[in-house]
Design a protein around this motif. Sequence first.
Motif, mmCIF file in Angstrom:
data_model
loop_
_atom_site.group_PDB
_atom_site.id
_atom_site.type_symbol
_atom_site.label_atom_id
_atom_site.label_comp_id
_atom_site.label_asym_id
_atom_site.label_seq_id
_atom_site.Cartn_x
_atom_site.Cartn_y
_atom_site.Cartn_z
ATOM 1 N N GLU A 107 0.834 -1.205 0.000
ATOM 2 C CA GLU A 107 0.000 0.000 0.000
ATOM 3 C C GLU A 107 0.866 1.251 0.000
ATOM 4 O O GLU A 107 0.606 2.199 -0.756
ATOM 5 C CB GLU A 107 -0.923 0.003 1.210
ATOM 6 N N ARG A 108 1.888 1.277 0.843
ATOM 7 C CA ARG A 108 2.751 2.448 0.906
ATOM 8 C C ARG A 108 3.473 2.682 -0.424
ATOM 9 O O ARG A 108 3.578 3.830 -0.895
ATOM 10 C CB ARG A 108 3.767 2.287 2.047
ATOM 11 N N LYS A 109 3.955 1.605 -1.012
ATOM 12 C CA LYS A 109 4.657 1.747 -2.286
ATOM 13 C C LYS A 109 3.718 2.242 -3.383
ATOM 14 O O LYS A 109 4.078 3.116 -4.180
ATOM 15 C CB LYS A 109 5.284 0.420 -2.698
ATOM 16 N N LEU A 110 2.516 1.684 -3.392
ATOM 17 C CA LEU A 110 1.556 2.084 -4.421
ATOM 18 C C LEU A 110 1.167 3.551 -4.275
ATOM 19 O O LEU A 110 1.120 4.300 -5.256
ATOM 20 C CB LEU A 110 0.315 1.189 -4.340
ATOM 21 N N LEU A 111 0.901 3.991 -3.039
ATOM 22 C CA LEU A 111 0.556 5.388 -2.811
ATOM 23 C C LEU A 111 1.722 6.307 -3.155
ATOM 24 O O LEU A 111 1.515 7.402 -3.692
ATOM 25 C CB LEU A 111 0.128 5.593 -1.360
ATOM 26 N N ARG A 112 2.930 5.878 -2.874
ATOM 27 C CA ARG A 112 4.098 6.701 -3.177
ATOM 28 C C ARG A 112 4.276 6.842 -4.694
ATOM 29 O O ARG A 112 4.549 7.946 -5.196
ATOM 30 C CB ARG A 112 5.345 6.078 -2.552
ATOM 31 N N GLN A 113 4.100 5.743 -5.407
ATOM 32 C CA GLN A 113 4.268 5.802 -6.855
ATOM 33 C C GLN A 113 3.163 6.617 -7.526
ATOM 34 O O GLN A 113 3.429 7.424 -8.431
ATOM 35 C CB GLN A 113 4.313 4.373 -7.418
ATOM 36 N N LEU A 114 1.935 6.430 -7.084
ATOM 37 C CA LEU A 114 0.838 7.213 -7.655
ATOM 38 C C LEU A 114 0.925 8.677 -7.224
ATOM 39 O O LEU A 114 0.542 9.570 -7.969
ATOM 40 C CB LEU A 114 -0.506 6.619 -7.238
ATOM 41 N N GLY A 115 1.438 8.910 -6.004
ATOM 42 C CA GLY A 115 1.622 10.281 -5.548
ATOM 43 C C GLY A 115 2.637 11.028 -6.401
ATOM 44 O O GLY A 115 2.483 12.229 -6.645
ATOM 45 N N SER A 116 3.664 10.322 -6.870
ATOM 46 C CA SER A 116 4.645 10.960 -7.747
ATOM 47 C C SER A 116 4.024 11.346 -9.084
ATOM 48 O O SER A 116 4.546 12.233 -9.784
ATOM 49 C CB SER A 116 5.838 10.028 -7.967
ATOM 50 N N ALA A 117 2.911 10.695 -9.443
ATOM 51 C CA ALA A 117 2.213 11.027 -10.690
ATOM 52 C C ALA A 117 1.176 12.121 -10.499
ATOM 53 O O ALA A 117 0.589 12.597 -11.472
ATOM 54 C CB ALA A 117 1.542 9.783 -11.258
ATOM 55 N N GLY A 118 0.933 12.544 -9.232
ATOM 56 C CA GLY A 118 -0.010 13.623 -8.982
ATOM 57 C C GLY A 118 -1.227 13.230 -8.175
ATOM 58 O O GLY A 118 -2.115 14.059 -7.957
ATOM 59 N N LEU A 119 -1.310 11.980 -7.716
ATOM 60 C CA LEU A 119 -2.465 11.549 -6.923
ATOM 61 C C LEU A 119 -2.320 12.044 -5.487
ATOM 62 O O LEU A 119 -1.257 11.937 -4.878
ATOM 63 C CB LEU A 119 -2.587 10.027 -6.941
ATOM 64 N N GLU A 120 -3.402 12.584 -4.952
ATOM 65 C CA GLU A 120 -3.402 13.105 -3.586
ATOM 66 C C GLU A 120 -4.560 12.482 -2.812
ATOM 67 O O GLU A 120 -5.694 12.443 -3.291
ATOM 68 C CB GLU A 120 -3.556 14.631 -3.613
ATOM 69 N N ARG A 121 -4.253 12.008 -1.632
ATOM 70 C CA ARG A 121 -5.283 11.397 -0.788
ATOM 71 C C ARG A 121 -6.027 12.485 -0.012
ATOM 72 O O ARG A 121 -5.417 13.429 0.495
ATOM 73 C CB ARG A 121 -4.651 10.397 0.186
ATOM 74 N N VAL A 122 -7.343 12.333 0.075
ATOM 75 C CA VAL A 122 -8.186 13.332 0.733
ATOM 76 C C VAL A 122 -8.921 12.672 1.889
ATOM 77 O O VAL A 122 -9.443 11.564 1.744
ATOM 78 C CB VAL A 122 -9.208 13.930 -0.254
ATOM 79 N N GLY A 123 -8.961 13.365 3.026
ATOM 80 C CA GLY A 123 -9.687 12.863 4.181
ATOM 81 C C GLY A 123 -8.765 12.512 5.326
ATOM 82 O O GLY A 123 -8.198 11.408 5.336
ATOM 83 N N VAL A 124 -8.624 13.434 6.260
ATOM 84 C CA VAL A 124 -7.758 13.233 7.423
ATOM 85 C C VAL A 124 -8.542 13.617 8.670
ATOM 86 O O VAL A 124 -9.218 14.651 8.699
ATOM 87 C CB VAL A 124 -6.472 14.091 7.325
ATOM 88 N N VAL A 125 -8.461 12.781 9.684
ATOM 89 C CA VAL A 125 -9.158 13.055 10.941
ATOM 90 C C VAL A 125 -8.651 14.363 11.536
ATOM 91 O O VAL A 125 -7.441 14.599 11.618
ATOM 92 C CB VAL A 125 -8.957 11.899 11.944
ATOM 93 N N GLY A 126 -9.591 15.208 11.940
ATOM 94 C CA GLY A 126 -9.243 16.461 12.577
ATOM 95 C C GLY A 126 -9.256 17.660 11.644
ATOM 96 O O GLY A 126 -9.262 18.805 12.109
ATOM 97 N N GLU A 127 -9.262 17.424 10.339
ATOM 98 C CA GLU A 127 -9.283 18.568 9.421
ATOM 99 C C GLU A 127 -10.701 19.125 9.319
ATOM 100 O O GLU A 127 -11.685 18.407 9.536
ATOM 101 C CB GLU A 127 -8.766 18.152 8.043
#
Length: 206
Positions: free
Chosen positions: A129-149
């Motif tokens: 999961e971490r690797k996939l998010l890191r690779q997609l993040g380098s392409a411009g993908l951003e995760r939305v939804g964080v507790v407390g925001e």
Amino acid sequence: MSKRQSEHQARNTPAEPAQKAGTSGPDAAGVPAVDDAVLTDGSAATADTVDQELRAELADLQDRHLRLAAEFDNFRKRSARERLELRARAQGEIVALMLDALDDLGRVAHLDPEQTSAGDVVAGVEMVERKLLRQLGSAGLERVGVVGEPFDPNVHEAIGTVPTDKAAADHTVAAVFQPGYRFAEQLLRPARVQVFVASTSGAPEA
């Protein structure tokens, strides 16, 4: 000369023939007359020349129109083909980023359950999961939804509320049930969240 001799001379002198109509010759003012047949033939020749020039110009314009139409059609087809090629190339680049994570996921999926603990399996999945998010993040993908925001209806979908007596926590994200994703400033999916709501305020709109 006697009167009788004058009359005799006048009768014997031949009269000049009258000029026929439509023939060339000087008029009373001394200007040569124009032949009607010559004038008619010249006008017809001029009209034929103008007609031929107009027909040639029309044919040239029609040919140019057909050429421009063909060039525009070729440009439209070429542009559509280039767009498809660009889209396929971009999709291929995104898929290429996920290949390493896919290989890791395959290794985790084929672990021997008799020789692998549940903790090792979970650790392997988290690594993927971490690797996939890191690779997609380098392409411009951003995760939305964080507790407390703060709750934002533009990127959050409220599926429930949680009461709170803290004014500072009012209308903030209490829990994330499904993260959202944004790619190149485009929201792909809103985050599904629970929202804190103070007892004195109303529930947020979904």
